[in-house]
Design a protein around this motif. Sequence first.
Motif, PDB file in Angstrom:
ATOM      1  N   THR A 130      16.413  -0.533 -18.569  1.00 63.22           N
ATOM      2  CA  THR A 130      16.259   0.616 -18.377  1.00 63.22           C
ATOM      3  C   THR A 130      14.997   0.879 -17.462  1.00 63.22           C
ATOM      4  O   THR A 130      14.170   0.089 -17.449  1.00 63.22           O
ATOM      5  CB  THR A 130      16.067   1.465 -19.465  1.00 63.22           C
ATOM      6  N   ILE A 131      14.881   2.025 -16.666  1.00 66.66           N
ATOM      7  CA  ILE A 131      13.735   2.308 -15.950  1.00 66.66           C
ATOM      8  C   ILE A 131      13.508   3.864 -16.479  1.00 66.66           C
ATOM      9  O   ILE A 131      14.354   4.697 -16.417  1.00 66.66           O
ATOM     10  CB  ILE A 131      14.154   2.504 -14.317  1.00 66.66           C
ATOM     11  N   THR A 132      12.128   3.917 -17.141  1.00 65.12           N
ATOM     12  CA  THR A 132      11.411   5.228 -17.507  1.00 65.12           C
ATOM     13  C   THR A 132      10.782   5.349 -16.554  1.00 65.12           C
ATOM     14  O   THR A 132       9.934   4.896 -16.114  1.00 65.12           O
ATOM     15  CB  THR A 132      11.065   4.560 -18.826  1.00 65.12           C
ATOM     16  N   VAL A 133      10.891   6.730 -16.086  1.00 67.51           N
ATOM     17  CA  VAL A 133      10.167   7.494 -15.103  1.00 67.51           C
ATOM     18  C   VAL A 133       9.507   8.550 -15.819  1.00 67.51           C
ATOM     19  O   VAL A 133       9.774   9.277 -16.497  1.00 67.51           O
ATOM     20  CB  VAL A 133      11.098   8.197 -14.047  1.00 67.51           C
ATOM     21  N   LYS A 134       7.925   8.544 -15.708  1.00 67.45           N
ATOM     22  CA  LYS A 134       7.070   9.494 -16.305  1.00 67.45           C
ATOM     23  C   LYS A 134       6.468  10.339 -15.122  1.00 67.45           C
ATOM     24  O   LYS A 134       6.142   9.915 -14.213  1.00 67.45           O
ATOM     25  CB  LYS A 134       6.074   8.620 -17.123  1.00 67.45           C
ATOM     26  N   SER A 138       0.828  -1.260   0.117  1.00 62.44           N
ATOM     27  CA  SER A 138       0.055   0.127  -0.094  1.00 62.44           C
ATOM     28  C   SER A 138       0.869   1.324   0.085  1.00 62.44           C
ATOM     29  O   SER A 138       0.424   2.196  -0.323  1.00 62.44           O
ATOM     30  CB  SER A 138      -0.874  -0.115   1.165  1.00 62.44           C
ATOM     31  N   GLN A 139       2.073   1.108   0.405  1.00 55.42           N
ATOM     32  CA  GLN A 139       2.937   2.306   0.497  1.00 55.42           C
ATOM     33  C   GLN A 139       3.741   2.386  -0.685  1.00 55.42           C
ATOM     34  O   GLN A 139       4.479   3.512  -0.902  1.00 55.42           O
ATOM     35  CB  GLN A 139       3.904   2.158   1.750  1.00 55.42           C
ATOM     36  N   TYR A 140       4.038   1.258  -1.729  1.00 57.03           N
ATOM     37  CA  TYR A 140       4.997   1.491  -2.740  1.00 57.03           C
ATOM     38  C   TYR A 140       4.290   0.757  -4.005  1.00 57.03           C
ATOM     39  O   TYR A 140       3.296   0.243  -3.903  1.00 57.03           O
ATOM     40  CB  TYR A 140       5.983   0.411  -2.357  1.00 57.03           C
ATOM     41  N   GLU A 141       4.721   1.526  -5.136  1.00 58.04           N
ATOM     42  CA  GLU A 141       4.406   0.848  -6.551  1.00 58.04           C
ATOM     43  C   GLU A 141       5.455  -0.420  -6.714  1.00 58.04           C
ATOM     44  O   GLU A 141       6.500  -0.497  -6.155  1.00 58.04           O
ATOM     45  CB  GLU A 141       4.580   1.758  -7.348  1.00 58.04           C
ATOM     46  N   MET A 142       4.799  -1.373  -6.851  1.00 54.98           N
ATOM     47  CA  MET A 142       5.575  -2.560  -7.197  1.00 54.98           C
ATOM     48  C   MET A 142       5.977  -3.158  -8.600  1.00 54.98           C
ATOM     49  O   MET A 142       5.038  -3.146  -9.230  1.00 54.98           O
ATOM     50  CB  MET A 142       4.958  -3.834  -6.159  1.00 54.98           C
ATOM     51  N   VAL A 143       7.340  -3.363  -8.792  1.00 56.43           N
ATOM     52  CA  VAL A 143       7.306  -3.947 -10.025  1.00 56.43           C
ATOM     53  C   VAL A 143       8.410  -4.898 -10.243  1.00 56.43           C
ATOM     54  O   VAL A 143       9.362  -4.947  -9.203  1.00 56.43           O
ATOM     55  CB  VAL A 143       8.303  -2.777 -11.018  1.00 56.43           C
ATOM     56  N   THR A 144       8.408  -6.061 -10.878  1.00 55.75           N
ATOM     57  CA  THR A 144       9.137  -6.970 -10.665  1.00 55.75           C
ATOM     58  C   THR A 144       9.905  -7.327 -11.988  1.00 55.75           C
ATOM     59  O   THR A 144       9.244  -7.326 -13.438  1.00 55.75           O
ATOM     60  CB  THR A 144       8.373  -8.558 -10.442  1.00 55.75           C
ATOM     61  N   VAL A 145      11.259  -7.595 -11.877  1.00 54.21           N
ATOM     62  CA  VAL A 145      12.147  -7.680 -13.116  1.00 54.21           C
ATOM     63  C   VAL A 145      12.608  -9.178 -13.053  1.00 54.21           C
ATOM     64  O   VAL A 145      13.341  -9.379 -11.999  1.00 54.21           O
ATOM     65  CB  VAL A 145      13.087  -6.738 -13.253  1.00 54.21           C
ATOM     66  N   ILE A 189      11.283  -1.087 -17.710  1.00 53.57           N
ATOM     67  CA  ILE A 189      10.086  -0.668 -16.840  1.00 53.57           C
ATOM     68  C   ILE A 189       9.721   0.504 -16.633  1.00 53.57           C
ATOM     69  O   ILE A 189      10.433   1.682 -16.817  1.00 53.57           O
ATOM     70  CB  ILE A 189      10.195  -1.629 -15.325  1.00 53.57           C
ATOM     71  N   GLU A 190       8.472   0.961 -16.543  1.00 50.54           N
ATOM     72  CA  GLU A 190       7.916   2.249 -16.375  1.00 50.54           C
ATOM     73  C   GLU A 190       7.531   2.503 -14.769  1.00 50.54           C
ATOM     74  O   GLU A 190       6.754   1.707 -14.353  1.00 50.54           O
ATOM     75  CB  GLU A 190       6.780   2.552 -17.368  1.00 50.54           C
ATOM     76  N   VAL A 191       7.839   3.542 -14.307  1.00 50.21           N
ATOM     77  CA  VAL A 191       7.398   3.880 -12.884  1.00 50.21           C
ATOM     78  C   VAL A 191       7.044   5.517 -12.929  1.00 50.21           C
ATOM     79  O   VAL A 191       7.402   6.165 -13.832  1.00 50.21           O
ATOM     80  CB  VAL A 191       8.441   3.649 -11.862  1.00 50.21           C
TER      81      VAL A 191
END
Length: 138
Positions: free
Chosen positions: A134-138, A51-58, A70-72
């Motif tokens: 790569t991590i794409t931050v939008k 609930s406190q974080y956006e979660m992304v798995t690589v 990945i996009e964050v």
Amino acid sequence: MKALISKHWHLLLIGFVALIMGGFVLFYFQGSASSFPASQPKQAQEEPDKSQYEMVTVGVKGDGFYPKNIEVKAGVPTKINFKKMTSFTCIDEVQSLKIGMDVFLDHENNYFTVKDLKPGVYEYNCGMYMYYGTITVK
């Protein structure tokens, strides 16, 4: 005996080389379960509060990172889980100088927290600079 060895020296040489190569293959493919344990065992990372974080798995496989990009969202704290999908990979570390990432990979969860990144594209790589993502931050 000497005549037998001189007559079949090539077979003895092939057997010796096969024995050495077999030992190398067993050592190389043992995964990261080493016969030399670390002085202090590493504790498995706990699952973070979603609930406190956006979660992304690589996924980390033998031939790189999946997905490669990945996009964050900018301004949203994100936990990236670099999850090893196989022990047959040379990727033991993920790093990025721009965002201060240096993560040693276990077989379990390997979380890295991304906070306050400005919009843009940030590259990361394995410790040997063979595989990139790569991590794409939008």
